[in-house]
Scaffold this active site. Structure first.
Site, mmCIF file in Angstrom:
data_model
loop_
_atom_site.group_PDB
_atom_site.id
_atom_site.type_symbol
_atom_site.label_atom_id
_atom_site.label_comp_id
_atom_site.label_asym_id
_atom_site.label_seq_id
_atom_site.Cartn_x
_atom_site.Cartn_y
_atom_site.Cartn_z
ATOM 1 N N ASP A 77 0.865 -1.181 0.000
ATOM 2 C CA ASP A 77 0.000 0.000 0.000
ATOM 3 C C ASP A 77 0.899 1.228 0.000
ATOM 4 O O ASP A 77 2.084 1.120 -0.312
ATOM 5 C CB ASP A 77 -0.965 -0.033 1.208
ATOM 6 C CG ASP A 77 -2.309 0.601 0.841
ATOM 7 O OD1 ASP A 77 -2.314 1.821 0.646
ATOM 8 O OD2 ASP A 77 -3.315 -0.105 0.711
ATOM 9 N N HIS A 83 -2.831 2.843 -4.584
ATOM 10 C CA HIS A 83 -2.277 2.275 -3.339
ATOM 11 C C HIS A 83 -0.853 1.761 -3.556
ATOM 12 O O HIS A 83 -0.441 0.809 -2.900
ATOM 13 C CB HIS A 83 -3.155 1.141 -2.818
ATOM 14 C CG HIS A 83 -4.498 1.610 -2.348
ATOM 15 N ND1 HIS A 83 -4.745 2.000 -1.055
ATOM 16 C CD2 HIS A 83 -5.662 1.800 -3.016
ATOM 17 C CE1 HIS A 83 -6.005 2.382 -0.936
ATOM 18 N NE2 HIS A 83 -6.587 2.283 -2.122
ATOM 19 N N GLU A 118 -9.618 2.213 -6.067
ATOM 20 C CA GLU A 118 -9.356 3.610 -5.711
ATOM 21 C C GLU A 118 -8.112 4.211 -6.396
ATOM 22 O O GLU A 118 -7.257 4.764 -5.732
ATOM 23 C CB GLU A 118 -9.181 3.722 -4.189
ATOM 24 C CG GLU A 118 -10.421 3.338 -3.423
ATOM 25 C CD GLU A 118 -10.242 3.535 -1.927
ATOM 26 O OE1 GLU A 118 -10.995 4.331 -1.361
ATOM 27 O OE2 GLU A 118 -9.352 2.893 -1.339
#
Ligand code: ACM
Ligand code: ZN
Length: 644
Positions: free
Chosen positions: A185, A244, A305
């Site tokens: 991440d 991420h 995302e």
């Protein structure tokens, strides 16, 4: 089948359980007899029981043994109806007989057997024992779903190897079988990759010098995978991209979109380029090493995302759109799907291209790609993929800047794709929990509402996520919710009964304690009052919100008292609003004048159509605190007035 209270505290609840008179008692002369295929499971059972009993049950593989004081394990290949994980367990005063079609079934029978013994059997050292008695019973059991999963976020806070091994044991005890590791991440990349050593170099973690990051060597991870396999748990790695991915880009900045001007000292670190061929070479090389360490048929490739802001300006990304002729996919239907999207629709074409290409790289390596659902309702599912739902219908989606129009798991199943169900509304176990929310979680069914029966088999099963938690906090967050997930993933839907589960959970808590699980006792619900504290920075306006389900068990009138300290002569306006599921906040009725400098503000609100599955949230807004930070409290109580 009846959902009435059952006479055991086994979690998850077995499909068929019949208590018979008497007990089978384990003593120093008890033997375990196994066929050759079952020998490993028999030894595992003996290992599990030995520390607490202070003696070890010998495992014999010879056929001509006695018929009494014996636990017999055997594979019965003909028993198709038990499936790959089902079992039968027959406990009689003379013997216990366990049969299954495959070793996984025997393993799960052993977990049932462990849970039928007194809780003291869970002990690292010889226990001051009651007799080691097993109530005589007939059990036939198999799971409802093939996938019963948990995700641990090892990238935000490193989870040491021993922590992971302990969680594998906990999962196995509750018949869970999929451990998903979120390996990278923003903060770190956590698996040694020989070809790219900078990925795990502490200097590339974020923020720099952060002590709570770490990484697994390949041999550590192989040990985890082997340990898990011996406990019927599959370990699924997640290589999250293109969003991420800051830790990757910190280590290898050449993978970032080039030629994007960035002001000096900018915190904008750039994005993984979808145009450069080197990026795909990198992904392929990393996938080669991941597939060499993990034997799971599934590789999770993220896809959630992402931003793609730089892609609109990056010459490599723009060139890729042209050379791959992606514009040809830019149809009016697709535009409709992207009508609210932030930025140019072209970047979504590129995102789809990138995820499809990476998914193909996974299938080329004879594995199945798993993707977060962000792509799912954007018109095209990669071939042979598994969709992991995290959005839920009606919940805000950041990429699309709109509420999720449909249930992505349902959409995936309807399109003939397997789906794993991890909606953040219920299965993000880092979120708040309590008595009311436990019931709400229990009542949630993993099969999306309205999905045609002939599509149910595409729903692989429920999956819990524990995001952004330090290892020391994971137990508090995950338990006892994990037991609910285990039950919903395994037990027959017709046996789903909250009151029965709650009673079993209550009786089961000493076992969790003995397993060393730091589990808050499920709170009595509804609570008499809820109390929240808050701190607001200086500034013109500020908002915060709290879930208040724990105080609500039906229709009624409630009051909320907001106290503000450190007003320092400023004029503060306070507002309180109630939302039921989502973002439509309705103002609570305010008592008195709230425009003035006051210590206390009183509000009232009413619940008119209580729904246990809804989320009730109060939002506090302050205006006018320009000069100084503020702090205060909110006390929420049921009003003494009669129910509305
Ligand atoms: C996610 O929560 N971004 C999968
Ligand atoms: Zn680029």
């Amino acid at each position: 089948m009846s959902t009435a209270s059952c006479r055991h505290d086994i979690i998850p609840r077995p499909r068929y359980f019949k208590r018979q008179p008497g007990y089978f008692t384990l003593n120093q002369n008890t033997e375990i007899v196994a066929d050759k295929v079952s020998e490993g499971t028999a030894k595992y059972l003996s290992d599990c029981l030995a520390p607490a009993m202070g003696f070890r049950l010998p495992v014999r593989t010879n056929k001509n043994t006695r018929n009494s004081n014996v636990i017999i394990l055997g594979i019965l290949p003909g028993r198709k109806e038990l499936g790959g994980e089902g079992y039968e367990l027959s406990a009689r005063p003379q013997s216990v007989r366990i049969a299954a079609g495959e070793p996984a079934g025997l393993f799960y029978a052993c977990q049932t057997l462990r849970q039928m013994l007194p809780a003291e059997i869970i002990s690292p050292a010889r226990a001051e024992s009651p007799p080691w008695r097993l109530p005589c019973s007939e059990i036939r059991d198999f799971p409802r779903f093939p996938w019963r999963g948990l995700m641990l976020d090892t990238a935000r806070y490193f989870h040491p190897k021993d922590f992971i091994l302990r969680y594998i044991d906990l999962m196995a005890f509750y018949k869970m079988n999929r451990l998903h590791l979120h390996l990278n991440d923003t903060q770190s990349w956590t698996l040694e990759i020989k070809k790219y050593p900078r990925l795990t170099d502490p200097a590339t973690r974020w923020p720099p010098g952060e002590k709570e990051r770490g990484s697994y060597s390949r041999s550590d991870m192989r040990e985890i995978v082997k340990y898990a396999a011996a406990r019927q748990v599959m370990v699924i790695p997640e290589f999250d991209l293109p969003g991420h991915a800051r830790a990757i880009l910190n280590a290898y900045p050449e993978l970032i979109c080039s030629h994007i001007p960035r002001p000096a000292g900018s915190h904008d670190y750039g994005e993984m380029c979808a145009g450069k061929e080197e990026v795909y070479d990198f992904i392929g090389n990393v996938l080669d090493e991941i597939t060499a360490v993990f034997d799971s048929p599934y590789i999770h490739i993220g896809g959630d995302e992402y931003g793609g802001w730089d892609w609109e300006k990056c010459p490599d990304c723009q060139r890729r759109i042209t050379t791959e002729n992606l514009e040809a996919e830019d149809t009016p239907e697709l535009r409709k799907l992207f009508k609210n999207c932030q930025g140019s629709p072209r970047k979504y074409l590129l995102y789809r291209y990138m995820m499809r290409r990476v998914a193909r790289m996974v299938t080329d390596r004879k594995r199945i790609p798993v993707l977060w659902d962000d792509l799912a309702w954007r018109g095209k599912f990669p071939e042979k993929s598994v969709i992991m739902q995290w959005h839920c219908r009606g919940a805000y989606d950041w990429m699309q800047n709109a509420d999720t129009p449909e249930n992505p798991a349902r959409e995936a199943a309807e399109a003939g794709r397997a789906a794993v169900v991890a909606p953040h509304s219920h299965y993000y176990f880092d979120y708040l929990h309590g008595g009311a929310l436990l019931k709400r979680l229990y009542e949630f069914d993993p099969v999306p509402r309205g999905l045609a029966a002939n599509r149910h088999s595409f729903i692989l099963g429920p999956h819990a996520c524990s995001w952004e938690r330090r290892p020391a906090d994971v137990d508090w967050k995950v338990f006892p919710r994990l037991l609910i997930l285990a039950e919903k993933g395994w037990a027959a839907k017709s046996l789903s009964c909250w009151d029965d589960f709650r009673q079993r959970l209550e009786k089961h808590l000493p076992r969790l304690q003995r397993l060393g699980v730091r589990c808050a006792k499920p709170l009595a619900w509804p609570r008499k009052e809820l109390f929240f504290q808050w701190k607001a920075p200086a500034g013109a306006g500020w908002q915060t919100s709290w879930l208040i389900n724990e105080i609500i068990a039906g229709n009624g009138e409630f009051k909320a008292e907001v106290s503000i300290t450190r007003v320092k002569g400023e004029k503060i306006a306070a507002g309180l609003e109630l939302a039921v599921d989502g973002h439509e906040f309705a103002p609570c009725q305010a008592a008195g004048n709230h425009e003035h400098k006051r210590a206390k503000y009183l509000f009232r609100f009413r619940i008119k159509e209580y729904k246990p599955e809804s989320l009730y949230r109060l939002r506090l807004s302050l205006h006018g605190n320009e000069k100084s930070p503020l702090c205060g409290k909110v006390l929420v109580r049921k009003s003494n007035k009669q129910n509305a």
